[in-house]
Design a protein around this motif. Structure first.
Motif, mmCIF file in Angstrom:
data_model
loop_
_atom_site.group_PDB
_atom_site.id
_atom_site.type_symbol
_atom_site.label_atom_id
_atom_site.label_comp_id
_atom_site.label_asym_id
_atom_site.label_seq_id
_atom_site.Cartn_x
_atom_site.Cartn_y
_atom_site.Cartn_z
ATOM 1 N N ILE A 14 0.841 -1.200 0.000
ATOM 2 C CA ILE A 14 0.000 0.000 0.000
ATOM 3 C C ILE A 14 0.873 1.246 0.000
ATOM 4 O O ILE A 14 0.626 2.185 -0.765
ATOM 5 C CB ILE A 14 -0.973 -0.008 1.198
ATOM 6 N N ARG A 15 1.910 1.265 0.838
ATOM 7 C CA ARG A 15 2.817 2.421 0.857
ATOM 8 C C ARG A 15 3.493 2.623 -0.502
ATOM 9 O O ARG A 15 3.645 3.748 -0.972
ATOM 10 C CB ARG A 15 3.849 2.277 1.977
ATOM 11 N N GLU A 16 3.874 1.541 -1.149
ATOM 12 C CA GLU A 16 4.489 1.636 -2.477
ATOM 13 C C GLU A 16 3.480 2.176 -3.494
ATOM 14 O O GLU A 16 3.828 2.987 -4.352
ATOM 15 C CB GLU A 16 5.026 0.278 -2.926
ATOM 16 N N ALA A 17 2.238 1.728 -3.401
ATOM 17 C CA ALA A 17 1.199 2.227 -4.310
ATOM 18 C C ALA A 17 1.015 3.736 -4.124
ATOM 19 O O ALA A 17 0.842 4.471 -5.107
ATOM 20 C CB ALA A 17 -0.119 1.495 -4.062
ATOM 21 N N VAL A 18 1.095 4.210 -2.887
ATOM 22 C CA VAL A 18 0.998 5.648 -2.618
ATOM 23 C C VAL A 18 2.187 6.369 -3.239
ATOM 24 O O VAL A 18 2.024 7.421 -3.875
ATOM 25 C CB VAL A 18 0.884 5.933 -1.101
ATOM 26 N N ARG A 19 3.369 5.815 -3.108
ATOM 27 C CA ARG A 19 4.552 6.423 -3.738
ATOM 28 C C ARG A 19 4.396 6.489 -5.258
ATOM 29 O O ARG A 19 4.903 7.392 -5.899
ATOM 30 C CB ARG A 19 5.828 5.649 -3.374
ATOM 31 N N GLN A 20 3.667 5.523 -5.809
ATOM 32 C CA GLN A 20 3.445 5.480 -7.255
ATOM 33 C C GLN A 20 2.260 6.348 -7.694
ATOM 34 O O GLN A 20 1.948 6.397 -8.883
ATOM 35 C CB GLN A 20 3.224 4.035 -7.712
ATOM 36 N N GLY A 21 1.569 6.983 -6.729
ATOM 37 C CA GLY A 21 0.497 7.908 -7.099
ATOM 38 C C GLY A 21 -0.890 7.599 -6.578
ATOM 39 O O GLY A 21 -1.808 8.400 -6.764
ATOM 40 N N ALA A 22 -1.084 6.456 -5.944
ATOM 41 C CA ALA A 22 -2.409 6.152 -5.391
ATOM 42 C C ALA A 22 -2.714 7.116 -4.247
ATOM 43 O O ALA A 22 -1.856 7.351 -3.398
ATOM 44 C CB ALA A 22 -2.459 4.708 -4.879
ATOM 45 N N ASP A 23 -3.906 7.690 -4.256
ATOM 46 C CA ASP A 23 -4.259 8.592 -3.159
ATOM 47 C C ASP A 23 -5.691 8.421 -2.672
ATOM 48 O O ASP A 23 -6.175 9.205 -1.863
ATOM 49 C CB ASP A 23 -3.971 10.059 -3.523
ATOM 50 N N ARG A 24 -6.363 7.385 -3.160
ATOM 51 C CA ARG A 24 -7.732 7.093 -2.714
ATOM 52 C C ARG A 24 -7.897 5.582 -2.570
ATOM 53 O O ARG A 24 -7.152 4.812 -3.177
ATOM 54 C CB ARG A 24 -8.756 7.584 -3.746
ATOM 55 N N MET A 25 -8.895 5.197 -1.802
ATOM 56 C CA MET A 25 -9.192 3.776 -1.663
ATOM 57 C C MET A 25 -9.508 3.165 -3.025
ATOM 58 O O MET A 25 -9.142 2.035 -3.302
ATOM 59 C CB MET A 25 -10.354 3.560 -0.688
ATOM 60 N N ARG A 26 -10.167 3.921 -3.868
ATOM 61 C CA ARG A 26 -10.500 3.441 -5.211
ATOM 62 C C ARG A 26 -9.226 3.056 -5.972
ATOM 63 O O ARG A 26 -9.195 2.065 -6.695
ATOM 64 C CB ARG A 26 -11.265 4.510 -5.973
ATOM 65 N N ASP A 27 -8.164 3.847 -5.785
ATOM 66 C CA ASP A 27 -6.890 3.541 -6.437
ATOM 67 C C ASP A 27 -6.313 2.225 -5.923
ATOM 68 O O ASP A 27 -5.796 1.418 -6.698
ATOM 69 C CB ASP A 27 -5.877 4.673 -6.205
ATOM 70 N N LEU A 28 -6.397 2.025 -4.608
ATOM 71 C CA LEU A 28 -5.884 0.779 -4.028
ATOM 72 C C LEU A 28 -6.687 -0.419 -4.513
ATOM 73 O O LEU A 28 -6.131 -1.485 -4.775
ATOM 74 C CB LEU A 28 -5.916 0.841 -2.498
ATOM 75 N N LYS A 29 -7.979 -0.234 -4.645
ATOM 76 C CA LYS A 29 -8.829 -1.321 -5.135
ATOM 77 C C LYS A 29 -8.462 -1.671 -6.573
ATOM 78 O O LYS A 29 -8.357 -2.838 -6.934
ATOM 79 C CB LYS A 29 -10.302 -0.918 -5.048
ATOM 80 N N THR A 30 -8.218 -0.644 -7.380
ATOM 81 C CA THR A 30 -7.878 -0.862 -8.792
ATOM 82 C C THR A 30 -6.520 -1.521 -8.956
ATOM 83 O O THR A 30 -6.382 -2.503 -9.691
ATOM 84 C CB THR A 30 -7.898 0.483 -9.560
ATOM 85 N N CYS A 31 -5.504 -0.994 -8.266
ATOM 86 C CA CYS A 31 -4.145 -1.500 -8.513
ATOM 87 C C CYS A 31 -3.774 -2.709 -7.666
ATOM 88 O O CYS A 31 -2.928 -3.497 -8.082
ATOM 89 C CB CYS A 31 -3.112 -0.385 -8.366
ATOM 90 N N LEU A 32 -4.386 -2.873 -6.494
ATOM 91 C CA LEU A 32 -4.003 -3.975 -5.607
ATOM 92 C C LEU A 32 -5.129 -4.961 -5.307
ATOM 93 O O LEU A 32 -4.878 -6.036 -4.786
ATOM 94 C CB LEU A 32 -3.471 -3.416 -4.278
ATOM 95 N N GLY A 33 -6.365 -4.559 -5.570
ATOM 96 C CA GLY A 33 -7.496 -5.428 -5.273
ATOM 97 C C GLY A 33 -7.976 -5.349 -3.835
ATOM 98 O O GLY A 33 -8.763 -6.182 -3.386
ATOM 99 N N VAL A 34 -7.518 -4.330 -3.101
ATOM 100 C CA VAL A 34 -7.891 -4.172 -1.689
ATOM 101 C C VAL A 34 -9.404 -4.000 -1.559
ATOM 102 O O VAL A 34 -10.009 -3.233 -2.298
ATOM 103 C CB VAL A 34 -7.156 -2.957 -1.071
ATOM 104 N N SER A 35 -9.997 -4.702 -0.641
ATOM 105 C CA SER A 35 -11.428 -4.677 -0.283
ATOM 106 C C SER A 35 -12.351 -5.082 -1.423
ATOM 107 O O SER A 35 -13.521 -4.745 -1.424
ATOM 108 C CB SER A 35 -11.842 -3.319 0.319
ATOM 109 N N GLU A 36 -11.848 -5.851 -2.378
ATOM 110 C CA GLU A 36 -12.677 -6.328 -3.479
ATOM 111 C C GLU A 36 -13.526 -7.527 -3.088
ATOM 112 O O GLU A 36 -14.575 -7.730 -3.659
ATOM 113 C CB GLU A 36 -11.810 -6.743 -4.673
ATOM 114 N N GLN A 37 -13.046 -8.327 -2.141
ATOM 115 C CA GLN A 37 -13.774 -9.548 -1.830
ATOM 116 C C GLN A 37 -14.601 -9.390 -0.560
ATOM 117 O O GLN A 37 -15.733 -8.953 -0.631
ATOM 118 C CB GLN A 37 -12.823 -10.730 -1.763
ATOM 119 N N CYS A 38 -14.058 -9.692 0.578
ATOM 120 C CA CYS A 38 -14.867 -9.680 1.804
ATOM 121 C C CYS A 38 -15.033 -8.281 2.389
ATOM 122 O O CYS A 38 -16.005 -8.007 3.075
ATOM 123 C CB CYS A 38 -14.304 -10.640 2.842
#
Length: 64
Positions: A14-38
């Motif tokens: 997650i920290r690396e994704a932020v360094r790469q430009g992620a700044d919203r939960m939506r970004d984390l969901k798109t690039c990492l799949g966070v909170s997509e399942q349960c």
């Protein structure tokens, strides 16, 4: 530490994704799949995201 067990996402990822430009939960969901399942990880992922964004802001304003 694992934040999203379903997708195997760590706090470091997650920290690396932020360094790469992620700044919203939506970004984390798109690039990492966070909170997509349960969705149990959402509040912890948001906490790591917010801390990483604060750290990024501090680093940009006060480079070492």
């Amino acid at each position: 530490m694992y934040i999203c067990v379903c997708k195997g996402v760590t706090d470091s990822a997650i920290r690396e994704a932020v360094r790469q430009g992620a700044d919203r939960m939506r970004d984390l969901k798109t690039c990492l799949g966070v909170s997509e399942q349960c969705g149990i990880c959402a509040c912890h992922a948001k906490e790591v995201l917010e801390k990483a964004l604060m750290q990024k802001t501090l680093t940009q304003h006060h480079p070492t």
